[in-house]
Enzyme design. Structure first.
Site, PDB file in Angstrom:
ATOM      1  N   TYR A  11      -6.644  -9.541  10.941  1.00  0.00           N
ATOM      2  CA  TYR A  11      -5.300  -9.296  11.477  1.00  0.00           C
ATOM      3  C   TYR A  11      -5.150  -9.988  12.821  1.00  0.00           C
ATOM      4  CZ  TYR A  11      -4.237  -5.842   7.897  1.00  0.00           C
ATOM      5  OH  TYR A  11      -3.965  -5.234   6.697  1.00  0.00           O
TER       6      TYR A  11
ATOM      7  N   ASN B 146     -12.435  -1.216  -0.783  1.00  0.00           N
ATOM      8  CA  ASN B 146     -11.705  -1.871   0.312  1.00  0.00           C
ATOM      9  C   ASN B 146     -12.377  -1.512   1.633  1.00  0.00           C
ATOM     10  OD1 ASN B 146      -9.168  -2.945   1.776  1.00  0.00           O
ATOM     11  ND2 ASN B 146      -9.334  -0.837   2.523  1.00  0.00           N
ATOM     12  N   GLU B 147     -12.603  -2.498   2.459  1.00  0.00           N
ATOM     13  CA  GLU B 147     -13.207  -2.265   3.780  1.00  0.00           C
ATOM     14  C   GLU B 147     -14.334  -1.234   3.683  1.00  0.00           C
ATOM     15  OE1 GLU B 147     -10.183  -1.752   6.845  1.00  0.00           O
ATOM     16  OE2 GLU B 147      -9.498  -3.812   6.548  1.00  0.00           O
TER      17      GLU B 147
ATOM     18  N   GLU C  75       0.836  -1.205   0.000  1.00  0.00           N
ATOM     19  CA  GLU C  75       0.000   0.000   0.000  1.00  0.00           C
ATOM     20  C   GLU C  75       0.870   1.253   0.000  1.00  0.00           C
ATOM     21  OE1 GLU C  75      -2.767  -0.066   3.266  1.00  0.00           O
ATOM     22  OE2 GLU C  75      -3.812   1.744   2.571  1.00  0.00           O
TER      23      GLU C  75
ATOM     24  N   GLN D 119       2.249  -6.287   5.132  1.00  0.00           N
ATOM     25  CA  GLN D 119       2.473  -5.795   3.786  1.00  0.00           C
ATOM     26  C   GLN D 119       3.922  -6.071   3.396  1.00  0.00           C
ATOM     27  OE1 GLN D 119       1.136  -1.839   3.002  1.00  0.00           O
ATOM     28  NE2 GLN D 119      -0.847  -2.131   4.003  1.00  0.00           N
TER      29      GLN D 119
ATOM     30  N   GLU E  48      -6.145  -9.317   3.231  1.00  0.00           N
ATOM     31  CA  GLU E  48      -5.292  -8.694   4.251  1.00  0.00           C
ATOM     32  C   GLU E  48      -5.230  -9.618   5.459  1.00  0.00           C
ATOM     33  OE1 GLU E  48      -5.879  -4.529   5.217  1.00  0.00           O
ATOM     34  OE2 GLU E  48      -6.452  -4.098   3.138  1.00  0.00           O
TER      35      GLU E  48
HETATM   36  O1  AHR Z   1      -2.911  -2.773   6.107  1.00  0.00           O
HETATM   37  C1  AHR Z   1      -3.212  -1.614   6.788  1.00  0.00           C
HETATM   38  C2  AHR Z   1      -4.690  -1.240   6.723  1.00  0.00           C
HETATM   39  O2  AHR Z   1      -5.436  -2.199   7.393  1.00  0.00           O
HETATM   40  C3  AHR Z   1      -5.315  -1.209   5.350  1.00  0.00           C
HETATM   41  O3  AHR Z   1      -5.089  -0.010   4.706  1.00  0.00           O
HETATM   42  C4  AHR Z   1      -6.763  -1.382   5.663  1.00  0.00           C
HETATM   43  O4  AHR Z   1      -7.467  -2.004   4.605  1.00  0.00           O
HETATM   44  C5  AHR Z   1      -6.769  -2.207   6.927  1.00  0.00           C
HETATM   45  O5  AHR Z   1      -7.592  -1.675   7.887  1.00  0.00           O
END
Ligand code: AHR
Length: 495
Positions: free
Chosen positions: A239, A171-172, A24, A346, A297
């Site tokens: 995450y 995205n999201e 990103e 990332q 992600e």
């Molecule tokens: O990866 C960091 C961020 O995490 C991304 O920009 C977003 O999609 C997520 O909340």
């Protein structure tokens, strides 16, 4: 303990795309990490760092997602094409409020994918963009003949279309992508999907709807039911945080406690249940199993390194992260019939990165080595495994001591990947593989260290894969010792 590999049961081919990555416009991922510009003293090819590109080529990245993340829904692609001196300067409002001068845009990203020999996956702007803008981006990238966007691409120096296959519709959308309700997003997604066209019979695009956060099953069900027919896949973001309940105090990447070590492993194992349940919800509305799940992600998220910009999400990477990588890749392999792509967050200098850079220096992280050790799973046939594990308990967290997956390549070679989660106990395992000959070739690699072990610019080789010694073959079985806190990859020849 006993690990059984069953060569007669398989969930199918492990898509190489399960080993995908995400880059990103965030902190030093693109700028400084991948891109330094042609005038930089750091050796580069067309502005892209040679050291980083060559390291990443070694792990065989199949697909790379860009430009975000949250950044994608503020990004206007036209700002990033044409003569660099005329490109717009904007503010990266999501990540540190820094200046973004759009030096790195569509052409540069697609050049990066060419150098990496991977497929591009572009996330379009739905949150603050327009259908017109997004559909023009697809036309710009993919139209072979004459059209306003194809002509603009040629004027900007690229004759042939790139035929970008993978497109993310926002995205999201439930969060930074517009704070939408799933019902609203579903309608919007249908509208966008309508105008993202195929420009050639040989190159159909693959549309990925913005999916759920963690266990928001209602999001998956609503989007699958209302917009599933218009797309090819839905995404999922998950995450791994040591303390998911306190978002603003996540815990350190380095000086963590034993409790935080086990809590990260416990939290990351949740991926298995999330994939299973999201898949079940998808399939309620997709009886033909046409829709894929794209975990675009995933990875660890800690407090940033002390003294670094909080908006840059720069964190170190230890053996704990290597275990997280190994466990998640095992989970993806074992869901090869529903997960069609996954992208770790990332690639460079951000979150669970493969590579860290500091000026001209580069260091490979423990997570990088795991991706390299697992790369032969890509495109192989998943094999079912059973591991008779015991449970490790730390506070409220219980995790199995060993986590595995296996696959079989076209030439019959089997790859077994095994994570030993115990921070203190090596584990001897008897691996049963029917048909294995006593004179079979066994070759193992292991990445091991204490949970805090990591590589730094001063000591870049503290955590390194080594030969796994002591593999002993017998008829239909072999024995192996998995060191404490380790990831192992064992190739089993079967000619
Ligand atoms: O990866 C960091 C961020 O995490 C991304 O920009 C977003 O999609 C997520 O909340």
């Amino acid at each position: 303990m006993v690990i059984v590999i069953n060569p007669n049961r398989s969930k199918g081919t492990i898509s190489p795309n399960l080993y995908g990555h995400f880059s990103e416009h965030l902190g030093r991922c693109i700028y400084g990490g991948l891109w330094v510009g042609e005038d930089s003293p750091i050796p580069n090819e067309r502005g892209l760092r040679k050291d980083v590109v060559s390291a990443l080529r070694e792990i065989h990245i199949p697909v790379l997602r860009w430009p975000g993340g949250c950044f994608a829904d503020t990004y206007h692609w036209m700002d990033g094409v044409g003569p660099v001196s005329q490109r717009k300067t904007i503010v990266n409002t999501n990540w540190g409020g820094v200046t973004e001068d759009n030096r790195f845009g569509t052409h540069e990203f697609l050049e990066l994918c060419r150098q990496l020999d991977c497929q591009p996956y572009i996330s379009g702007n739905v949150g603050s963009g327009t259908v017109y803008e997004f559909s023009n981006w697809v036309e710009y990238c993919n139209m072979p003949g004459k059209s306003p966007m194809a002509d603009l691409r040629r004027a900007n120096g690229r004759e042939e279309p790139w035929n970008v296959k993978y497109w993310g519709i926002g995205n999201e959308a439930w969060g930074c992508g517009g704070l939408m309700r799933p019902e609203f997003y579903s309608d919007l997604c249908r509208q966008y999907a309508t105008y993202l066209r195929n420009y050639s019979e040989d190159h159909h695009i693959y549309k990925i709807a913005s999916g759920a956060n963690v266990d928001d099953y209602n999001w998956t069900e609503t989007v699958a039911e209302r917009a599933g027919f218009a797309v090819d896949a839905l995404s999922l973001h998950y995450y791994t945080l040591p303390h998911p309940e306190t978002w603003h105090h996540k815990g350190p990447a380095l000086g963590f406690t034993r409790e935080e070590y086990y809590s990260v492993l416990f939290q990351t194992l949740r991926m298995d249940e999330l994939i299973a349940e999201h898949t079940r919800r998808l399939r309620k509305h997709d009886k033909k199993h046409r829709l894929g799940l794209v975990v675009d992600e995933w990875g660890t998220w800690y407090d940033v390194e002390p003294g670094t910009n909080p908006g840059f999400l720069y964190q170190q990477n230890t053996m704990r992260d290597a275990l997280v990588a190994g466990i998640n890749l095992n989970i993806f392999n074992n869901h090869a019939d529903s997960v069609v792509m996954a992208n770790i967050a990332q690639t460079v200098n951000v979150l669970q990165a493969m590579v860290l850079t500091e000026g001209p220096a580069m260091v490979l992280t423990p997570s990088y080595h795991v991706f390299k050790m697992y790369r032969e799973h890509q495109g192989a046939r998943q094999l079912e495994t059973y591991a008779a594990a015991s449970m490790l308990t730390c506070g409220e967290c219980q995790v199995p001591n060993v986590h595995v997956s296996a696959s079989e390549a076209e030439d019959g070679t089997v790859l077994l990947t095994a994570v030993n989660l115990s921070e203190e106990r090596a584990e001897s395992a008897e691996v049963i593989l029917p048909g294995l000959r006593a004179d079979a070739q066994l070759e193992g690699t292991v990445l091991a260290g204490d949970p805090w072990a990591h590589n730094t610019f001063a000591a870049p080789e503290t955590v390194q894969p080594k030969r796994l010694e002591g593999l002993q073959a017998g008829d239909g079985r072999f024995t192996v010792t998995l060191p404490a806190c380790s990831v192992s990859a064992i190739r089993i020849g079967r000619d």
